[in-house]
Scaffold this active site. Structure first.
Site, PDB file in Angstrom:
ATOM      1  N   HIS A  96       0.831  -1.209   0.000  1.00 22.78           N
ATOM      2  CA  HIS A  96       0.000   0.000   0.000  1.00 22.78           C
ATOM      3  C   HIS A  96       0.873   1.269   0.000  1.00 22.78           C
ATOM      4  CE1 HIS A  96      -3.797   2.136   1.262  1.00 22.78           C
ATOM      5  NE2 HIS A  96      -2.891   3.023   1.644  1.00 22.78           N
ATOM      6  N   GLU A  97       1.773   1.340   0.946  1.00 23.11           N
ATOM      7  CA  GLU A  97       2.581   2.557   1.082  1.00 23.11           C
ATOM      8  C   GLU A  97       3.562   2.707  -0.081  1.00 23.11           C
ATOM      9  OE1 GLU A  97       1.568   4.706   3.167  1.00 23.11           O
ATOM     10  OE2 GLU A  97       0.293   3.361   4.330  1.00 23.11           O
ATOM     11  N   HIS A 143       1.863   4.507  -2.804  1.00 22.35           N
ATOM     12  CA  HIS A 143       1.737   5.951  -2.537  1.00 22.35           C
ATOM     13  C   HIS A 143       3.054   6.607  -2.944  1.00 22.35           C
ATOM     14  CE1 HIS A 143      -2.056   6.666  -0.563  1.00 22.35           C
ATOM     15  NE2 HIS A 143      -1.855   5.786   0.404  1.00 22.35           N
ATOM     16  N   GLU A 199      -5.005   7.622  -2.872  1.00 22.68           N
ATOM     17  CA  GLU A 199      -5.454   6.364  -2.283  1.00 22.68           C
ATOM     18  C   GLU A 199      -5.816   5.349  -3.373  1.00 22.68           C
ATOM     19  OE1 GLU A 199      -5.023   5.982   0.833  1.00 22.68           O
ATOM     20  OE2 GLU A 199      -6.135   4.175   1.338  1.00 22.68           O
TER      21      GLU A 199
END
Ligand code: MG
Length: 506
Positions: free
Chosen positions: A273-274, A277, A303
């Site tokens: 996820h990160e 980003h 997101e």
């Protein structure tokens, strides 16, 4: 010292734009310093440094405001705005700066200062309230935070709903009408899937409690990240209590994960996820560095990138098959499971109390609950003291659960104590947009094939061209319209959920 990209091949040509970028440099530098201080606070700062760090950060904010409201700075951006012929980058520049200025110009300084002060005071009170399951001690702070937010919304002005002014701070031009429409479509589908997935396989569920050694998962995370394209020269991976991404510059992005010692999928998905980003920021056009356009365009679009990789790629059958040998090599207990069972574990749908632990189906139910409460408070339909009771009844209605405490209910998130009213819905927008991206990509190439052949470069390039490289040049709705040739819609997310959880039943 590295110079701003203001040469003849600069994306910016207009003399006011070029002059503006020169005088913007100290503001860029302040942002740079503030980002590093924030990252350090969450990772390596000794715990006693917290008080001085808060002072330093708030002084930097005051300085930033001063520079933003400097007469010459304001005149230059106004002159730029009034120019008849501006290219897309120059137009984007004036739009983004005027948006940042709006809050300083429309909301009186006194109100902003008091709001900051109350949120600073509210955070430790909220921590205490959460630890002791005591909503009452947090209530007066929350009351003030909502009152201030309502006041700020009035200063910022809105056409239909005070919430619109607050939502716009996180998701430009996105309103209550937009979110009402999106939730109306996706909530029934999520509830239907929950009803169909009542029985949970014990063997699969047991994986949530299997303990692991931190070193093993660190190794797995690093291998997965390197396979996905982690660039050691421009990124760092560290550990923090709450996983996050911090952009310092386009060549220096920090991500974090955490190791809970069990339920190994969590740390892997935090990392994935990160990382995405971070990748959004790294793939921004380098010509935008040192400008206010060198950032992701909105919370929702940001997101959408992390959710795309976490949910659409990371929880796909092909990705599970791809990483299964690595998991089996490092974790003994995996050998008792097939890759299909690991896929089922990655996609376990299970109602729970905590938003951050929610699966991709129930996640939006958690957001919808918060959205409804924020909206109702701003409409003065419910009062602050009614929040715990409303939370309970909505939780039961949406997820079939009643939280045993406010700690596991309305006190779980940090957002309200930080004054972030209107933030939550952008998480749902990101989830919806992630599915829209999947379908858009599949018009161009076979996504599963790219994943199974480890051709992540193909996916990265596609996203770079359509979304990342453009930074904040276009407002989010326009960016999606230009890049995907259609508006933001929940149709794809609905189809994705139905196909994955209803038609093709696990
Ligand atoms: Mg995120």
């Amino acid at each position: 010292m590295k110079k701003a990209n203001l040469t003849s091949d600069s994306l910016f040509k207009n003399k006011y734009a070029l002059h503006f970028l020169e005088i913007y440099r100290p503001l860029w530098a302040l942002g740079h310093a503030g980002s590093l201080l924030s990252w350090d606070s969450e990772t390596y700062m000794p715990s006693s440094g917290v008080e001085q760090r808060a002072v330093a950060l708030s002084e930097l904010k005051i300085l930033e405001r001063k520079l933003f409201l400097d007469k010459h700075f304001l005149q230059t951006i106004q002159k730029l705005k009034n120019q008849k012929r501006l290219n897309v980058f120059e137009k984007g520049l004036s739009r983004v700066v005027l948006r940042s200025l709006k809050i300083y110009q429309k909301v009186p300084e006194k109100v902003l200062k008091e709001f900051t002060k109350i949120t600073e005071e509210a955070k430790p009170v909220w921590r205490n309230a959460r630890a002791n399951n005591d909503f009452k001690i947090f209530m007066p702070y929350l009351e003030k935070i909502f009152n201030f937010s309502r006041e700020i919304a009035d200063y910022l002005e809105y056409e239909k709903h005070p919430y619109d002014a607050l939502l716009d701070l996180y998701e430009e031009e996105t309103t209550v009408a937009d979110f009402d429409r999106l939730f109306k479509k996706i909530i029934p589908v999520s509830k239907k899937i929950l009803e169909k997935n009542r029985t949970i396989d014990d063997k699969i569920e047991a994986l949530e409690n299997k303990k692991y050694e931190k070193q093993k998962l660190e190794k797995i995370n690093l291998e997965i990240l390197s396979m996905l394209g982690f660039d050691n020269s421009r990124m760092r991976l560290d550990i923090s209590t709450h996983p996050f991404t911090q952009e310092i510059s386009l060549n220096d992005i920090r991500i974090t994960t955490r190791y809970e010692g069990k339920n190994f999928k969590s740390t892997i998905f935090y990392c994935i996820h990160e990382f995405w980003h971070a990748l959004y920021e790294i793939q921004i056009d380098p010509g935008l560095e040192f400008t206010p356009l060198a950032s992701g365009v909105s919370y929702g679009v940001h997101e959408s990138q992390s959710r795309f990789w976490e949910n659409i790629v990371g929880r796909s059958r092909v990705f599970c098959e791809l990483i299964y040998p690595l998991l089996a090599k490092e974790l003994n207990f995996i050998r008792e499971y097939t890759s299909e069972e690991i896929y089922n574990y990655f996609n376990l749908v299970k109602p729970g109390f905590i938003r951050v632990n929610a699966d991709e189906v129930t996640y939006n139910l958690h957001i919808f609950l918060r959205y409804e409460i924020e909206k109702s408070i701003l409409e003065e339909k419910i009062s602050i003291k009614e929040i715990p009771a409303v939370w309970e009844s909505k939780m039961q209605e949406l997820l079939g659960l009643i939280p045993p405490s406010d700690t596991l209910g309305c006190l779980q998130d940090i957002h309200w104590s930080s004054g972030y009213i209107g933030y939550f819905p952008s998480y749902s927008l990101g989830t919806i947009l992630a599915a829209q991206l999947k379908y858009a990509i599949e018009k161009d190439f076979n996504l599963d094939e790219a994943i199974s052949s480890k051709n992540f470069e193909k996916i990265r390039s596609w996203l770079k061209e359509k979304i990342h490289s453009k930074g904040a040049v276009y407002p989010p709705k326009k960016l999606i319209r230009l890049s995907l040739k259609e508006k933001i819609t929940s149709d794809y997310f609905e189809n994705y959920l139905k196909k994955k959880y209803l038609v093709y039943k696990i």
